[in-house]
Design an enzyme around this catalytic site. Structure first.
Site, mmCIF file in Angstrom:
data_model
loop_
_atom_site.group_PDB
_atom_site.id
_atom_site.type_symbol
_atom_site.label_atom_id
_atom_site.label_comp_id
_atom_site.label_asym_id
_atom_site.label_seq_id
_atom_site.Cartn_x
_atom_site.Cartn_y
_atom_site.Cartn_z
ATOM 1 N N ASP A 67 -1.148 9.441 -0.355
ATOM 2 C CA ASP A 67 -2.151 8.429 0.158
ATOM 3 C C ASP A 67 -2.256 8.994 1.628
ATOM 4 O O ASP A 67 -1.679 9.809 2.027
ATOM 5 C CB ASP A 67 -1.508 7.041 0.294
ATOM 6 C CG ASP A 67 0.032 7.152 0.572
ATOM 7 O OD1 ASP A 67 0.654 8.169 0.990
ATOM 8 O OD2 ASP A 67 0.779 6.141 0.205
ATOM 9 N N ASP A 136 7.341 -4.097 -0.828
ATOM 10 C CA ASP A 136 6.672 -4.941 -1.772
ATOM 11 C C ASP A 136 6.423 -4.436 -2.997
ATOM 12 O O ASP A 136 5.630 -4.663 -3.939
ATOM 13 C CB ASP A 136 5.166 -5.490 -1.211
ATOM 14 C CG ASP A 136 4.232 -4.106 -0.755
ATOM 15 O OD1 ASP A 136 4.837 -3.096 -1.292
ATOM 16 O OD2 ASP A 136 3.258 -4.360 -0.565
ATOM 17 N N HIS A 138 5.269 -1.131 -3.696
ATOM 18 C CA HIS A 138 4.279 -0.257 -3.836
ATOM 19 C C HIS A 138 4.735 1.254 -3.896
ATOM 20 O O HIS A 138 6.082 1.452 -3.610
ATOM 21 C CB HIS A 138 3.013 -0.253 -2.630
ATOM 22 C CG HIS A 138 3.699 0.032 -1.103
ATOM 23 N ND1 HIS A 138 3.226 -0.464 -0.186
ATOM 24 C CD2 HIS A 138 4.514 1.160 -0.832
ATOM 25 C CE1 HIS A 138 3.852 0.202 0.776
ATOM 26 N NE2 HIS A 138 4.515 0.948 0.546
ATOM 27 N N GLU A 143 -0.594 -1.622 -3.676
ATOM 28 C CA GLU A 143 0.068 -2.745 -3.340
ATOM 29 C C GLU A 143 -0.101 -3.716 -4.651
ATOM 30 O O GLU A 143 -0.638 -3.367 -5.650
ATOM 31 C CB GLU A 143 -0.804 -3.492 -2.085
ATOM 32 C CG GLU A 143 -0.771 -2.422 -0.933
ATOM 33 C CD GLU A 143 0.474 -2.683 -0.303
ATOM 34 O OE1 GLU A 143 1.641 -2.638 -0.750
ATOM 35 O OE2 GLU A 143 0.481 -2.420 1.022
HETATM 36 C C1 GLP Z 1 4.696 3.878 2.843
HETATM 37 C C2 GLP Z 1 4.144 5.088 1.914
HETATM 38 C C3 GLP Z 1 4.773 5.219 0.435
HETATM 39 C C4 GLP Z 1 6.299 5.152 0.858
HETATM 40 C C5 GLP Z 1 6.587 3.937 1.317
HETATM 41 C C6 GLP Z 1 8.109 3.690 1.845
HETATM 42 O O1 GLP Z 1 4.055 3.049 3.537
HETATM 43 N N1 GLP Z 1 2.804 4.698 1.639
HETATM 44 O O2 GLP Z 1 4.451 6.071 0.088
HETATM 45 O O3 GLP Z 1 7.128 5.203 -0.114
HETATM 46 O O4 GLP Z 1 5.875 3.283 2.374
HETATM 47 O O5 GLP Z 1 8.293 3.841 3.137
HETATM 48 P P1 GLP Z 1 9.798 4.153 3.878
HETATM 49 O O6 GLP Z 1 10.388 5.324 3.388
HETATM 50 O O7 GLP Z 1 9.400 4.251 5.395
HETATM 51 O O8 GLP Z 1 10.484 2.702 3.554
#
Ligand code: GLP
Length: 261
Positions: A67, A136, A138, A143
């Site tokens: 992303d 959440d 994702h 989402e």
């Molecule tokens: C981000 C990314 C995801 C990631 C997730 C967890 O926003 N878009 O691909 O896996 O959220 O992030 P974190 O490792 O900071 O908890």
């Protein structure tokens, strides 16, 4: 799906880095799907170390990130392009032209998403997809209510995601509200995927994703449909899993995992 519980965050992270390194050694032309977020920073640090110490070779590897935020220039230090350059690409021998992220600056976002899907196909599909999980549920930025067959497209982020990632922008108001993300369907098409989740705050959502019903309300639950998905967690993130003993039993007995025990 298989779940591997490791005694610490460091051990879980190291196992994931070793799985990526193994896949890359077996196939130097690996098409690697990459994730961002705080959880992945240490995975990339370990891969950079393996490149330096053991000559792990990225010369022919191709990467596709999950992303990218809409409206951030690649050189913006909050963009995922910047994150990837900083944490991995600048530290290993990967060719920049072999690294791909969705183009969140495109005038026509739909066309950029279609191009991204096409580029993945042209590369022969994703061999190994690395995943984190949001609070959440994702994966990428899929989402809640993301269609389980969705492809790369623009998504509006949830207030939860804005609250989670906003602090990284200093002022939460500076954080984009939209992102381009591979779809759940795109992720399910990968040949193999590995999800890494660590820390207490991920325990509830991880249990829903792994042991709950498959639902578009928790995008990660769609991974139950994936033919080869490994979930790697530390003890904290595993806390709410009911089948822990069985997962440990599998890890101890499956020959495939002998070299990682
Ligand atoms: C981000 C990314 C995801 C990631 C997730 C967890 O926003 N878009 O691909 O896996 O959220 O992030 P974190 O490792 O900071 O908890």
């Amino acid at each position: 799906m298989e779940v591997i519980i490791q005694p610490s965050t460091a051990a879980a992270t190291r196992l994931v880095a070793r799985l990526i390194a193994k896949a890359l050694r077996q196939n130097p032309l690996l098409v690697l799907g990459l994730a961002t977020g705080r959880t992945m920073e240490q995975v990339y640090a370990l891969l950079a170390d393996m490149h330096k110490q053991e000559g792990l070779d990225f010369a022919r590897c191709r990467t596709f990130n999950l992303d990218e935020y809409v409206g951030l220039r690649p050189e913006d230090n909050h963009s995922y392009r910047f994150y990837m350059d900083h944490h991995l690409f600048s530290k290993v021998n990967i060719e920049r032209r072999n690294t791909h992220l969705p183009d969140g600056m495109a005038d026509d976002l739909d066309a950029a998403c279609t191009r991204y899907e096409h580029a993945i196909q042209q590369a022969g599909g994703i061999d190994f997809q690395l995943l984190g999980i949001g609070h959440d549920g994702h994966i990428g930025f899929n989402e809640p209510l993301s269609a389980l067959r969705s492809r790369t497209r623009a998504k509006t982020l949830t207030p939860q995601t804005v609250a989670d990632n906003g602090p990284l922008f200093g002022d939460q108001e500076c954080m984009p509200r939209r992102a381009l993300t591979m779809g759940v369907g795109t992720i399910l098409n990968s040949k193999r995927c590995v999800l890494l989740a660590t820390g207490t705050t991920k325990a509830d959502i991880l249990a829903k994703a792994v042991e709950g019903p498959i639902t578009a309300m928790v995008s990660a639950s769609a991974l139950q449909l994936h033919p080869h998905c490994t979930v790697v967690v530390d003890e904290e993130a595993a806390a709410r899993l009911e089948g822990k003993d069985y997962y440990r039993f599998i890890f101890q007995n499956e020959p495939e995992w002998a070299e990682f025990r």
